[in-house]
Design a protein around this motif. Structure first.
Motif, PDB file in Angstrom:
ATOM      1  N   VAL A  32      25.138  37.384 -11.426  1.00 37.54           N
ATOM      2  CA  VAL A  32      25.664  36.513 -10.311  1.00 37.54           C
ATOM      3  C   VAL A  32      24.939  35.014 -10.424  1.00 37.54           C
ATOM      4  O   VAL A  32      23.767  35.168 -10.508  1.00 37.54           O
ATOM      5  N   GLY A  33      25.514  33.990 -10.954  1.00 37.99           N
ATOM      6  CA  GLY A  33      25.175  32.627 -11.168  1.00 37.99           C
ATOM      7  C   GLY A  33      25.379  31.959  -9.792  1.00 37.99           C
ATOM      8  O   GLY A  33      26.407  31.956  -9.343  1.00 37.99           O
ATOM      9  N   LEU A  34      24.312  31.344  -9.222  1.00 34.60           N
ATOM     10  CA  LEU A  34      24.090  30.668  -7.965  1.00 34.60           C
ATOM     11  C   LEU A  34      24.032  29.277  -8.082  1.00 34.60           C
ATOM     12  O   LEU A  34      23.232  28.895  -9.151  1.00 34.60           O
ATOM     13  N   PHE A  35      24.628  28.290  -7.437  1.00 33.81           N
ATOM     14  CA  PHE A  35      24.344  26.855  -7.616  1.00 33.81           C
ATOM     15  C   PHE A  35      23.248  26.437  -6.479  1.00 33.81           C
ATOM     16  O   PHE A  35      23.043  25.159  -6.207  1.00 33.81           O
ATOM     17  N   VAL A  51      20.692  38.220 -10.614  1.00 33.45           N
ATOM     18  CA  VAL A  51      21.027  37.175 -10.053  1.00 33.45           C
ATOM     19  C   VAL A  51      20.224  35.980 -10.887  1.00 33.45           C
ATOM     20  O   VAL A  51      19.008  36.202 -11.173  1.00 33.45           O
ATOM     21  N   GLN A  52      20.658  34.747 -10.847  1.00 29.72           N
ATOM     22  CA  GLN A  52      19.949  33.702 -11.501  1.00 29.72           C
ATOM     23  C   GLN A  52      20.589  32.374 -10.744  1.00 29.72           C
ATOM     24  O   GLN A  52      21.907  32.383 -10.546  1.00 29.72           O
ATOM     25  N   VAL A  53      19.626  31.566 -10.330  1.00 30.53           N
ATOM     26  CA  VAL A  53      19.974  30.419  -9.785  1.00 30.53           C
ATOM     27  C   VAL A  53      20.080  29.408 -11.110  1.00 30.53           C
ATOM     28  O   VAL A  53      19.277  29.136 -11.889  1.00 30.53           O
ATOM     29  N   LEU A  54      21.405  28.731 -11.158  1.00 23.34           N
ATOM     30  CA  LEU A  54      21.713  28.059 -12.576  1.00 23.34           C
ATOM     31  C   LEU A  54      21.312  26.532 -12.374  1.00 23.34           C
ATOM     32  O   LEU A  54      21.767  25.792 -13.484  1.00 23.34           O
ATOM     33  N   THR A  55      21.059  25.990 -11.018  1.00 23.88           N
ATOM     34  CA  THR A  55      20.887  24.567 -11.026  1.00 23.88           C
ATOM     35  C   THR A  55      19.766  24.275 -10.234  1.00 23.88           C
ATOM     36  O   THR A  55      19.637  25.199  -9.311  1.00 23.88           O
ATOM     37  N   THR A  56      19.031  23.338 -10.437  1.00 19.84           N
ATOM     38  CA  THR A  56      18.061  22.648  -9.569  1.00 19.84           C
ATOM     39  C   THR A  56      18.515  21.710  -8.599  1.00 19.84           C
ATOM     40  O   THR A  56      17.750  21.404  -7.564  1.00 19.84           O
ATOM     41  N   GLN A  57      19.840  21.224  -8.906  1.00 17.03           N
ATOM     42  CA  GLN A  57      20.238  20.061  -8.086  1.00 17.03           C
ATOM     43  C   GLN A  57      21.074  20.695  -7.004  1.00 17.03           C
ATOM     44  O   GLN A  57      21.835  21.394  -7.362  1.00 17.03           O
ATOM     45  N   ILE A  58      21.107  20.115  -5.874  1.00 14.64           N
ATOM     46  CA  ILE A  58      21.891  20.555  -4.948  1.00 14.64           C
ATOM     47  C   ILE A  58      23.387  19.641  -5.153  1.00 14.64           C
ATOM     48  O   ILE A  58      23.363  18.563  -5.412  1.00 14.64           O
ATOM     49  N   ILE A  59      24.462  20.571  -4.958  1.00 15.89           N
ATOM     50  CA  ILE A  59      25.723  19.812  -5.368  1.00 15.89           C
ATOM     51  C   ILE A  59      26.314  19.360  -4.022  1.00 15.89           C
ATOM     52  O   ILE A  59      26.738  19.946  -3.096  1.00 15.89           O
ATOM     53  N   GLN A  60      26.627  18.198  -4.158  1.00 13.62           N
ATOM     54  CA  GLN A  60      27.080  17.400  -2.860  1.00 13.62           C
ATOM     55  C   GLN A  60      28.608  17.245  -2.599  1.00 13.62           C
ATOM     56  O   GLN A  60      29.202  16.213  -3.110  1.00 13.62           O
ATOM     57  N   VAL A  61      29.251  18.187  -2.424  1.00 14.60           N
ATOM     58  CA  VAL A  61      30.888  18.211  -2.089  1.00 14.60           C
ATOM     59  C   VAL A  61      31.017  18.638  -0.793  1.00 14.60           C
ATOM     60  O   VAL A  61      30.614  19.786  -0.494  1.00 14.60           O
ATOM     61  N   ARG A  62      31.544  17.899  -0.002  1.00 12.03           N
ATOM     62  CA  ARG A  62      31.797  18.233   1.340  1.00 12.03           C
ATOM     63  C   ARG A  62      33.362  18.719   1.731  1.00 12.03           C
ATOM     64  O   ARG A  62      34.280  18.192   0.719  1.00 12.03           O
ATOM     65  N   LYS A  63      33.665  19.393   2.588  1.00 16.47           N
ATOM     66  CA  LYS A  63      35.065  19.770   2.689  1.00 16.47           C
ATOM     67  C   LYS A  63      36.006  18.726   2.832  1.00 16.47           C
ATOM     68  O   LYS A  63      37.199  18.789   2.565  1.00 16.47           O
ATOM     69  N   GLU A  64      35.390  17.539   3.396  1.00 12.23           N
ATOM     70  CA  GLU A  64      36.250  16.269   3.640  1.00 12.23           C
ATOM     71  C   GLU A  64      35.968  15.294   2.434  1.00 12.23           C
ATOM     72  O   GLU A  64      36.515  14.045   2.809  1.00 12.23           O
ATOM     73  N   LYS A  83      25.295  24.965 -18.873  1.00 13.80           N
ATOM     74  CA  LYS A  83      24.687  26.058 -18.525  1.00 13.80           C
ATOM     75  C   LYS A  83      25.625  27.469 -18.434  1.00 13.80           C
ATOM     76  O   LYS A  83      25.559  28.394 -18.962  1.00 13.80           O
ATOM     77  N   VAL A  84      26.622  27.027 -17.592  1.00 15.94           N
ATOM     78  CA  VAL A  84      27.676  28.224 -17.102  1.00 15.94           C
ATOM     79  C   VAL A  84      28.557  28.525 -18.516  1.00 15.94           C
ATOM     80  O   VAL A  84      28.612  29.760 -18.776  1.00 15.94           O
ATOM     81  N   VAL A  85      28.688  27.352 -19.330  1.00 13.91           N
ATOM     82  CA  VAL A  85      29.679  27.918 -20.546  1.00 13.91           C
ATOM     83  C   VAL A  85      28.753  28.628 -21.601  1.00 13.91           C
ATOM     84  O   VAL A  85      29.076  29.621 -22.121  1.00 13.91           O
ATOM     85  N   GLN A  86      27.520  28.283 -21.792  1.00 12.13           N
ATOM     86  CA  GLN A  86      26.582  29.342 -22.527  1.00 12.13           C
ATOM     87  C   GLN A  86      26.523  30.402 -22.106  1.00 12.13           C
ATOM     88  O   GLN A  86      26.618  31.449 -22.933  1.00 12.13           O
ATOM     89  N   THR A  87      26.206  30.651 -20.670  1.00  9.42           N
ATOM     90  CA  THR A  87      26.021  32.018 -20.109  1.00  9.42           C
ATOM     91  C   THR A  87      27.315  32.837 -20.357  1.00  9.42           C
ATOM     92  O   THR A  87      27.506  34.099 -20.616  1.00  9.42           O
ATOM     93  N   ALA A  88      28.723  32.012 -20.042  1.00  6.14           N
ATOM     94  CA  ALA A  88      29.879  32.809 -20.248  1.00  6.14           C
ATOM     95  C   ALA A  88      30.094  33.413 -21.361  1.00  6.14           C
ATOM     96  O   ALA A  88      30.613  34.157 -21.664  1.00  6.14           O
ATOM     97  N   ARG A  89      29.582  33.001 -22.528  1.00  5.29           N
ATOM     98  CA  ARG A  89      30.056  33.512 -23.865  1.00  5.29           C
ATOM     99  C   ARG A  89      29.317  34.831 -23.846  1.00  5.29           C
ATOM    100  O   ARG A  89      30.030  35.468 -24.763  1.00  5.29           O
ATOM    101  N   GLU A  90      28.419  35.168 -23.067  1.00  7.90           N
ATOM    102  CA  GLU A  90      27.924  36.494 -23.125  1.00  7.90           C
ATOM    103  C   GLU A  90      28.601  37.520 -22.280  1.00  7.90           C
ATOM    104  O   GLU A  90      28.052  38.762 -22.158  1.00  7.90           O
ATOM    105  N   TYR A  91      29.638  36.970 -21.611  1.00  3.43           N
ATOM    106  CA  TYR A  91      30.303  37.921 -20.551  1.00  3.43           C
ATOM    107  C   TYR A  91      31.770  38.116 -20.953  1.00  3.43           C
ATOM    108  O   TYR A  91      32.421  37.283 -21.777  1.00  3.43           O
ATOM    109  N   ASP A  92      32.482  38.977 -20.302  1.00  4.72           N
ATOM    110  CA  ASP A  92      33.845  39.316 -20.709  1.00  4.72           C
ATOM    111  C   ASP A  92      34.719  38.138 -19.512  1.00  4.72           C
ATOM    112  O   ASP A  92      35.781  37.842 -20.096  1.00  4.72           O
TER     113      ASP A  92
END
Ligand code: UDP
Ligand code: GLC
Length: 378
Positions: A32-35, A51-64, A83-92
């Motif tokens: 489980v990759g968390l942001f 589980v792994q936290v995949l980023t150290t930055q907080i992603i700022q997107v709000r509903k509005e 990071k996600v692309v690299q990791t994804a290559r190891e999964y189906d």
């Protein structure tokens, strides 16, 4: 099957609690990759889910969010994406569980050649999301091999917003009925500890947020007999401090200080629900699914739910619960009072709900449905 699950949240909201049950059968072969870091990560670890936290930055997107804000946040996404692309290559397969995870997952799916599954936990309506957010979500979701909607209501709103019907299927949240069995002695003890003996206790189990409508329950309480007391279980998970202040002010101005208790975020929901006489769900905007409604049923507690969205698929008024018009505190107060005055009839309805919900939402069946769908997409 090796699955890379993606979720943007570090906090355990309903979508995250649902993901724990979905990921569990794959725990030997998934990540489980968390942001974001947080209690959700701890919960996954407790369940022995990698589980792994995949980023150290907080992603700022709000509903509005506007389009420009959306673009700016894309810039922040690049290290995460790599990071996600690299990791994804190891999964189906990539399984996105939230909207930001979907956007990242869709790009990663394209770049890694892995199929994308999106679990849609939201109602993509103007009531809940800006036009920009809906457009981004639908564009990304339409690239998926499969969209699992958490209710017919979520599916309908997705299609209405331009989502593809041919890739969308509805699968409800699953629950283990055994987790909702509580000993009578524990129920007694809980009521005692909370000072709720001789009260008619209405429980509200939800994060504190305006659209979850805790204020409607407080308004209703004022119109209920004196012995009716409320417990508000949950915290402001996404910075809704202003709403929390407003709730306290409302309680003070109605003189209800002795009849409302805030318990904060709790991890003993089954015990607390079982200690209630009734559970109220009061969302003022359409609820996509509403885990708390099913959980109340599994605890054998009568539930009054706000009549909109997924709640209508879960509750049949007078058969396995009650439906009240969203935002109408007087109607809610009347229903609470009727439940108080007609305990036998209410208990029959709650017992029926417990039996039917145990079958309908059994996590084993739900996980089988998901597994079958995933296998088709590989
Ligand atoms: N919940 C919890 N602790 C709390 C309040 C809520 O664990 O203090 C859980 C609750 O039992 C439910 C989930 O959080 O499983 C909320 O999910 P729901 O679908 O009702 O609403 P959401 O917050 O996801 O919109
Ligand atoms: C979301 C929705 C909620 C749903 C949960 C699980 O958090 O707001 O209604 O029950 O996901 O699918």
């Amino acid at each position: 099957m090796k699955i890379l699950f993606l979720d943007q949240s570090g906090k355990p909201g309903g979508a995250e609690l649902c993901l724990i049950d979905i990921a569990k059968p794959y725990r030997d072969n998934c990540l489980v990759g968390l942001f974001a870091d947080g209690d959700f990560k701890t919960l996954l670890e407790k369940n022995q889910i990698p589980v792994q936290v995949l980023t150290t930055q907080i992603i700022q997107v709000r509903k509005e969010s506007s389009f420009a804000q959306g673009l700016a946040s894309l810039e922040q996404l690049i290290p995460l994406l790599t990071k996600v692309v690299q990791t994804a290559r190891e999964y189906d397969l990539i399984y996105a569980n939230t909207q930001k995870a979907l956007v990242v997952g869709a790009i990663a799916s394209f770049l890694s050649g892995r199929p994308l599954v999106y679990h849609l936990h939201d109602i993509l309506s103007p009531e809940h999301f800006s036009q920009t957010n809906r457009r981004i979500a639908v564009t990304a979701a339409n690239r998926a091999s499969l969209v699992i909607a958490n209710s017919q209501a979520s599916k309908a709103a997705f299609i209405e917003a331009g989502g593809r019907a041919d890739i969308t299927t509805v699968i409800y949240n699953g629950f283990d009925p055994q987790n909702y069995q509580t000993d009578k002695s524990i129920i007694h003890q809980t009521r005692q500890q909370l000072g709720l003996e001789n009260k008619f206790v209405v429980g509200h189990f939800s994060r504190l947020a305006p659209w979850k409508g805790q204020h409607i329950l407080i308004e209703a309480l004022k119109q209920c007999p004196q012995q009716v007391t409320a417990i508000l279980v949950g915290d402001a998970l996404f910075g809704e401090q202003e709403y929390v202040q407003k709730l306290h002010q409302q309680i003070a101005s109605l003189g209800l200080e002795n009849r409302v208790k805030f318990l904060g975020f709790r991890s003993d929901i089954p015990q607390l629900m079982s200690a209630c006489d009734l559970v109220a769900h009061t969302s003022t905007a359409a609820e996509p699914f509403g885990r708390v409604i099913v959980e109340a049923m599994l605890c054998g507690k009568p539930v009054i739910a706000a009549k909109a969205g997924g709640a209508i698929e879960l509750v049949e008024h007078g058969i396995n619960g009650f439906l009240s018009t969203p935002g109408k505190s007087q109607e809610l107060a009347q229903m609470i009072t009727t439940c108080l005055q007609e305990p036998e009839k209410t208990a029959m309805i709650a017992n029926h709900a417990q039996t039917t919900a145990s079958q309908r939402f059994d996590v084993k069946n739900i996980n089988q449905q998901i597994a079958q769908q995933l296998l088709k997409k590989l």
